[in-house]
Enzyme design. Sequence first.
Site, PDB file in Angstrom:
ATOM      1  N   LYS A  22       0.831  -1.213   0.000  1.00  0.00           N
ATOM      2  CA  LYS A  22       0.000   0.000   0.000  1.00  0.00           C
ATOM      3  C   LYS A  22       0.862   1.258   0.000  1.00  0.00           C
ATOM      4  O   LYS A  22       0.649   2.176  -0.791  1.00  0.00           O
ATOM      5  CB  LYS A  22      -0.903  -0.004   1.241  1.00  0.00           C
ATOM      6  N   ASN A  23       1.823   1.290   0.924  1.00  0.00           N
ATOM      7  CA  ASN A  23       2.568   2.537   1.115  1.00  0.00           C
ATOM      8  C   ASN A  23       3.600   2.791   0.024  1.00  0.00           C
ATOM      9  O   ASN A  23       4.232   3.845  -0.001  1.00  0.00           O
ATOM     10  CB  ASN A  23       3.205   2.572   2.503  1.00  0.00           C
ATOM     11  N   ARG A  99      -4.795  10.434   4.724  1.00  0.00           N
ATOM     12  CA  ARG A  99      -3.696  11.341   4.973  1.00  0.00           C
ATOM     13  C   ARG A  99      -2.609  11.241   3.891  1.00  0.00           C
ATOM     14  O   ARG A  99      -1.980  12.244   3.529  1.00  0.00           O
ATOM     15  CB  ARG A  99      -3.106  10.974   6.337  1.00  0.00           C
ATOM     16  N   ASP A 123      -5.622   8.082   9.658  1.00  0.00           N
ATOM     17  CA  ASP A 123      -5.830   7.166  10.772  1.00  0.00           C
ATOM     18  C   ASP A 123      -6.115   7.931  12.052  1.00  0.00           C
ATOM     19  O   ASP A 123      -5.639   9.037  12.254  1.00  0.00           O
ATOM     20  CB  ASP A 123      -4.583   6.317  10.992  1.00  0.00           C
ATOM     21  N   ASP A 318       3.848   0.114  12.572  1.00  0.00           N
ATOM     22  CA  ASP A 318       2.732  -0.637  11.973  1.00  0.00           C
ATOM     23  C   ASP A 318       2.659  -2.082  12.460  1.00  0.00           C
ATOM     24  O   ASP A 318       1.613  -2.699  12.433  1.00  0.00           O
ATOM     25  CB  ASP A 318       2.884  -0.675  10.448  1.00  0.00           C
TER      26      ASP A 318
HETATM   27  N1  EPU Z   1       6.014  13.852  11.790  1.00  0.00           N
HETATM   28  C1  EPU Z   1       6.107  15.167  12.128  1.00  0.00           C
HETATM   29  N2  EPU Z   1       6.076  16.102  11.126  1.00  0.00           N
HETATM   30  C2  EPU Z   1       5.986  15.753   9.819  1.00  0.00           C
HETATM   31  C3  EPU Z   1       5.894  14.388   9.478  1.00  0.00           C
HETATM   32  C4  EPU Z   1       5.912  13.446  10.489  1.00  0.00           C
HETATM   33  O1  EPU Z   1       6.208  15.508  13.289  1.00  0.00           O
HETATM   34  O2  EPU Z   1       5.985  16.646   8.962  1.00  0.00           O
HETATM   35  C5  EPU Z   1       6.010  12.824  12.854  1.00  0.00           C
HETATM   36  C6  EPU Z   1       4.670  12.110  12.883  1.00  0.00           C
HETATM   37  O3  EPU Z   1       3.697  12.827  13.585  1.00  0.00           O
HETATM   38  C7  EPU Z   1       5.034  10.808  13.534  1.00  0.00           C
HETATM   39  C8  EPU Z   1       6.446  10.536  13.007  1.00  0.00           C
HETATM   40  O4  EPU Z   1       6.925  11.814  12.553  1.00  0.00           O
HETATM   41  O5  EPU Z   1       5.095  10.966  14.924  1.00  0.00           O
HETATM   42  C9  EPU Z   1       6.531   9.496  11.901  1.00  0.00           C
HETATM   43  O6  EPU Z   1       5.881   9.941  10.761  1.00  0.00           O
HETATM   44  P1  EPU Z   1       6.260   9.606   9.261  1.00  0.00           P
HETATM   45  O7  EPU Z   1       6.122  10.873   8.527  1.00  0.00           O
HETATM   46  O8  EPU Z   1       7.523   8.822   9.125  1.00  0.00           O
HETATM   47  O9  EPU Z   1       5.064   8.650   8.899  1.00  0.00           O
HETATM   48  P2  EPU Z   1       4.120   8.844   7.673  1.00  0.00           P
HETATM   49  O10 EPU Z   1       4.964   9.157   6.505  1.00  0.00           O
HETATM   50  O11 EPU Z   1       3.015   9.738   8.036  1.00  0.00           O
HETATM   51  C10 EPU Z   1       4.223   6.410   6.801  1.00  0.00           C
HETATM   52  C11 EPU Z   1       3.237   5.338   6.536  1.00  0.00           C
HETATM   53  C12 EPU Z   1       2.694   4.822   7.840  1.00  0.00           C
HETATM   54  C13 EPU Z   1       3.847   4.303   8.670  1.00  0.00           C
HETATM   55  C14 EPU Z   1       4.946   5.362   8.825  1.00  0.00           C
HETATM   56  C15 EPU Z   1       6.226   4.846   9.440  1.00  0.00           C
HETATM   57  C16 EPU Z   1       2.324   5.984   4.443  1.00  0.00           C
HETATM   58  C17 EPU Z   1       1.135   6.455   3.693  1.00  0.00           C
HETATM   59  N3  EPU Z   1       2.169   5.848   5.737  1.00  0.00           N
HETATM   60  O12 EPU Z   1       3.527   7.412   7.512  1.00  0.00           O
HETATM   61  O13 EPU Z   1       1.828   3.766   7.541  1.00  0.00           O
HETATM   62  O14 EPU Z   1       3.379   3.948   9.938  1.00  0.00           O
HETATM   63  O15 EPU Z   1       5.316   5.900   7.538  1.00  0.00           O
HETATM   64  O16 EPU Z   1       6.844   3.911   8.581  1.00  0.00           O
HETATM   65  O17 EPU Z   1       3.353   5.706   3.850  1.00  0.00           O
HETATM   66  C18 EPU Z   1      -0.238   2.638   7.554  1.00  0.00           C
HETATM   67  O18 EPU Z   1       0.127   2.008   6.578  1.00  0.00           O
HETATM   68  O19 EPU Z   1      -1.315   2.391   8.142  1.00  0.00           O
HETATM   69  C19 EPU Z   1       0.570   3.705   8.079  1.00  0.00           C
HETATM   70  C20 EPU Z   1       0.122   4.507   9.016  1.00  0.00           C
END
Ligand code: EPU
Length: 431
Positions: A22-23, A99, A123, A318
């Site tokens: 998915k991601n 998101r 989420d 995850d």
């Molecule tokens: N964060 C910030 N500021 C930002 C971005 C992130 O403070 O601008 C913080 C977030 O709040 C969080 C942490 O950094 O506390 C990690 O966030 P990250 O940006 O790495 O996660 P994401 O990119 O929002 C993706 C996946 C998630 C997965 C995480 C970690 C996608 C669409 N989502 O999220 O997957 O948990 O990376 O690998 O790629 C899922 O598949 O259900 C899912 C949530």
Amino acid sequence: MERFIVRAGEPLHGTVRAGGAKNSALKLMAACLLAEGRHVLAGVPRIVDVEIMSEVLDAIGLTVTRLADRPDGGPGDLVVDTPAALVPEAPYELVEKMRASVVVLGPLLTRAGRARVSLPGGDDFGSRPIDIHLHGLGMLGASFDMVHGNIEGRVPGGAGARLVGQRVVFEYPSHTATDNVVMAAVLAKGTTVLENAAREPEVADLCAFLGAMGARIRGAGTSRIEIEGVEELHPAPGPHRVIPDRVVTATLIAAVGLAGGEVVVEDGRADHMDMVLRKMGDIGLEITQGPDGLRAAASGRLHSVDVATLPYPGVATDYKPFLVTMLSVADGIGIVTENLFQGRFRYVDELRRMGADIRTEGHHAVVRGVRRLSGAPVRASDLRAGAALVLAGLVAEGETVVSGGAHIDRGYEDLAATLRSLGADVRRAGP
Ligand code: EPU
């Protein structure tokens, strides 16, 4: 209301596929914004989040078509037609549902010179800011305003102006912020060096796809990614196959840990899952990568271990709900620490209703293993939590009914059917 109805049964046996990640798929779809023409993606999973991203792309002016299923039952290719001119807007109704839609921000800015993207929802856990995305894109020259709940970004200099390559240092290796900055930088003027970049396999997959489109990227999969901007990209010459979903793979392996048995995940890749497989080994699973795929076997009671989530290659957040579910019936006490997202312990209350002995304090959970859970009506608060509650039902006496099943459909093609094909007693009921 979509529900999953689960009863404990025999150990699991058989061979399954995890399907495309998915991601990765969602970002590859966004990357299609970067070049006019026809893009073909293979192995994109048939999940709700992909449908939402298709609607986002549709609103921007692209046409997304799903070809018929393959003879082996796998998903048909996803064909994305990108026009020369884009409508650089991602509306609230769609971004609110997912998101990950925020990954259109970087490609739109670099391709169209401006973008309006609603603030992301997604989420139901923790506060999920996008400051790192905005910092990175800002370093390349974009400027942003918040207007009526939308982020309005532009590349100063009027029509035809380009972002400019820079050294960007992330304060945290955010996964989607890395996706966004890489996609913006591929068409920027000059070279961008991204330090403390996310190292997830899905980021490397995105970079491979961009490379096939003519981008010049070095260091994908490491924390230092160097992107030399080019004037123009083109569709990749052949279909790009999405890497397998490591979280779905982990879900299936955790199911074996809980129910016992032996299962092969044909497309499972151990090299994308080192830490979580090591943890699962410590918990008592036997996991081997063979020519037929990733084989997982378990018999007898699991053992407790401590787990802390960390950015890749650490144990991803995850996986945590599956690990906590396994620990809830393991022998001993395990301490689980969440280092990434606040509020990602919501499913713990539901596991407690099923008889689990778990105490949470701040971002720690202390899990004292009990012998067996007890089936109950429970509610999925997010995608992975929902899947974990279905797994909990595999070791619970009586019937477990997981409501909020729509969350699960966001990231699993048909979790009930997949588990049934391994011999589990899982069915879904819904509207
Ligand atoms: N964060 C910030 N500021 C930002 C971005 C992130 O403070 O601008 C913080 C977030 O709040 C969080 C942490 O950094 O506390 C990690 O966030 P990250 O940006 O790495 O996660 P994401 O990119 O929002 C993706 C996946 C998630 C997965 C995480 C970690 C996608 C669409 N989502 O999220 O997957 O948990 O990376 O690998 O790629 C899922 O598949 O259900 C899912 C949530």
